[in-house]
Scaffold this active site. Sequence first.
Site, PDB file in Angstrom:
ATOM      1  N   ARG A 156      27.213  34.333  -7.816  1.00 58.95           N
ATOM      2  CA  ARG A 156      25.985  33.908  -8.503  1.00 58.95           C
ATOM      3  C   ARG A 156      24.931  33.529  -7.461  1.00 58.95           C
ATOM      4  NH1 ARG A 156      26.997  27.621 -10.636  1.00 58.95           N
ATOM      5  NH2 ARG A 156      27.630  26.827  -8.606  1.00 58.95           N
ATOM      6  N   HIS A 205      18.766  26.919 -11.643  1.00 62.28           N
ATOM      7  CA  HIS A 205      19.458  28.076 -12.224  1.00 62.28           C
ATOM      8  C   HIS A 205      18.622  29.358 -12.172  1.00 62.28           C
ATOM      9  CE1 HIS A 205      22.358  25.161 -13.532  1.00 62.28           C
ATOM     10  NE2 HIS A 205      21.504  24.549 -14.334  1.00 62.28           N
ATOM     11  N   THR A 220      -3.707  -5.570   0.502  1.00 60.81           N
ATOM     12  CA  THR A 220      -3.098  -4.264   0.789  1.00 60.81           C
ATOM     13  C   THR A 220      -4.009  -3.455   1.719  1.00 60.81           C
ATOM     14  OG1 THR A 220      -4.021  -3.080  -1.124  1.00 60.81           O
ATOM     15  CG2 THR A 220      -1.962  -4.310  -1.467  1.00 60.81           C
ATOM     16  N   LYS A 232       0.856  -1.198   0.000  1.00 62.31           N
ATOM     17  CA  LYS A 232       0.000   0.000   0.000  1.00 62.31           C
ATOM     18  C   LYS A 232       0.885   1.238   0.000  1.00 62.31           C
ATOM     19  CE  LYS A 232      -4.593   0.320   0.391  1.00 62.31           C
ATOM     20  NZ  LYS A 232      -5.452  -0.468  -0.505  1.00 62.31           N
ATOM     21  N   GLN A 274      29.108  20.663  -6.187  1.00 60.55           N
ATOM     22  CA  GLN A 274      29.835  19.453  -5.801  1.00 60.55           C
ATOM     23  C   GLN A 274      30.605  19.667  -4.499  1.00 60.55           C
ATOM     24  OE1 GLN A 274      29.512  20.657  -8.914  1.00 60.55           O
ATOM     25  NE2 GLN A 274      29.781  19.085 -10.487  1.00 60.55           N
TER      26      GLN A 274
HETATM   27  O1  LIG Z   1      28.190  24.106  -9.219  1.00 63.01           O
HETATM   28  C1  LIG Z   1      28.098  23.796 -10.420  1.00 63.01           C
HETATM   29  N1  LIG Z   1      28.525  22.567 -10.836  1.00 63.01           N
HETATM   30  C2  LIG Z   1      28.452  22.159 -12.126  1.00 63.01           C
HETATM   31  O2  LIG Z   1      28.842  21.019 -12.465  1.00 63.01           O
HETATM   32  C3  LIG Z   1      27.932  23.064 -13.068  1.00 63.01           C
HETATM   33  N2  LIG Z   1      27.712  23.015 -14.403  1.00 63.01           N
HETATM   34  C4  LIG Z   1      27.154  24.183 -14.773  1.00 63.01           C
HETATM   35  O3  LIG Z   1      26.822  24.490 -15.946  1.00 63.01           O
HETATM   36  N3  LIG Z   1      27.025  25.006 -13.691  1.00 63.01           N
HETATM   37  C5  LIG Z   1      27.498  24.327 -12.618  1.00 63.01           C
HETATM   38  N4  LIG Z   1      27.589  24.682 -11.309  1.00 63.01           N
END
Ligand SMILES: O=c1[nH]c(=O)c2[nH]c(=O)[nH]c2[nH]1
Length: 316
Positions: A188, A277, A60, A15, A249
């Site tokens: 940014r 973005h 269920t 469920k 990352q």
């Molecule tokens: O922090 C980011 N990692 C990316 O791998 C990446 N690729 C991208 O176009 N902008 C960003 N920004």
Amino acid sequence: MTSTEGILTSARYGKDQVRVFRVVRNGAVHEIVEYNVQVLLEGDIATSYTEADNSVVVATDSMKNITYYLAKVSPYVLTPEHFALHLGTHFVAKYSHINKALVTVEKLRWSRIPVGVAGQERPHPHSFIRDGEDKRTAAVEVEKAVDGALTGKVTGGIRDLLVLKSTGSSFTEFVRDEYTTLVEVDDRVFSTSVDLSYTYSLFAIPFPTDAKKLAFEVPREVADADAVAGKARVATLDIFATDNSESVQATLFKMAQRVVAENDAVQTVSYRLPNKHYIPVDMKYIGVDNTTPASAEVFMPIAAPNGLISATISRK
Ligand SMILES: O=c1[nH]c(=O)c2[nH]c(=O)[nH]c2[nH]1
């Protein structure tokens, strides 16, 4: 005619989206939880698919009833990981032909309403506010071996935690070649919807001596699940806000390091971070500079596409 061209290689059923609200009354002070629960079972159920044999099918609908029953009687209902484990243990203990229960519990936010004059508010004992769309998650697998031994696997987490910072994020020195149009920026907007999951080490669960009594005790490996969840959310938000981000990352890695460092019981930490973005609007056509990091003030939030950055960090 029944086809014999294919064979059944895996099967689970259950469920989904069982919505549960529970109030625990400690006198005048109430504790509440609202959950979305999913229960899936595996076991000797192949004939229900291959021979329309419903004698092996726990409906269920019954799984839904058991979920509500345990929400009523389980002393562990207020902690998603513990409630999910209690539920999973009950399913495999109660039904001899079921050898695996996969239970996920999503906890919705309800926080006490701060009442009183501004600056001197106090948390109300029984009135609550949905103060965020993020959910705490618990995913549990309870497995029964052929000798009847039970093991538990628990994953905690967060999803839909939407955050944004308007500076303190850059992205430079990435691969530049004939396909590159992205410009390097030392400043940014960085926004993401955090999806986090962290695993605990595998543990043994004593087989309930009397399934009817729903015998269950929380294993020590996951005893601190509430504290871990709280620390993981704070660490995630703190690193997001304060890190001078060089990329999604790099910020992800710092978040995960902190969750591992602060929680001895946590073995692996996975984040999945969409890069939502925000594009500075080009106003050169009207003689206005809005595209350099220093001049950009008006942005277009882009629904799609988005970056998607994920990784798992494991304890050494
Ligand atoms: O922090 C980011 N990692 C990316 O791998 C990446 N690729 C991208 O176009 N902008 C960003 N920004």
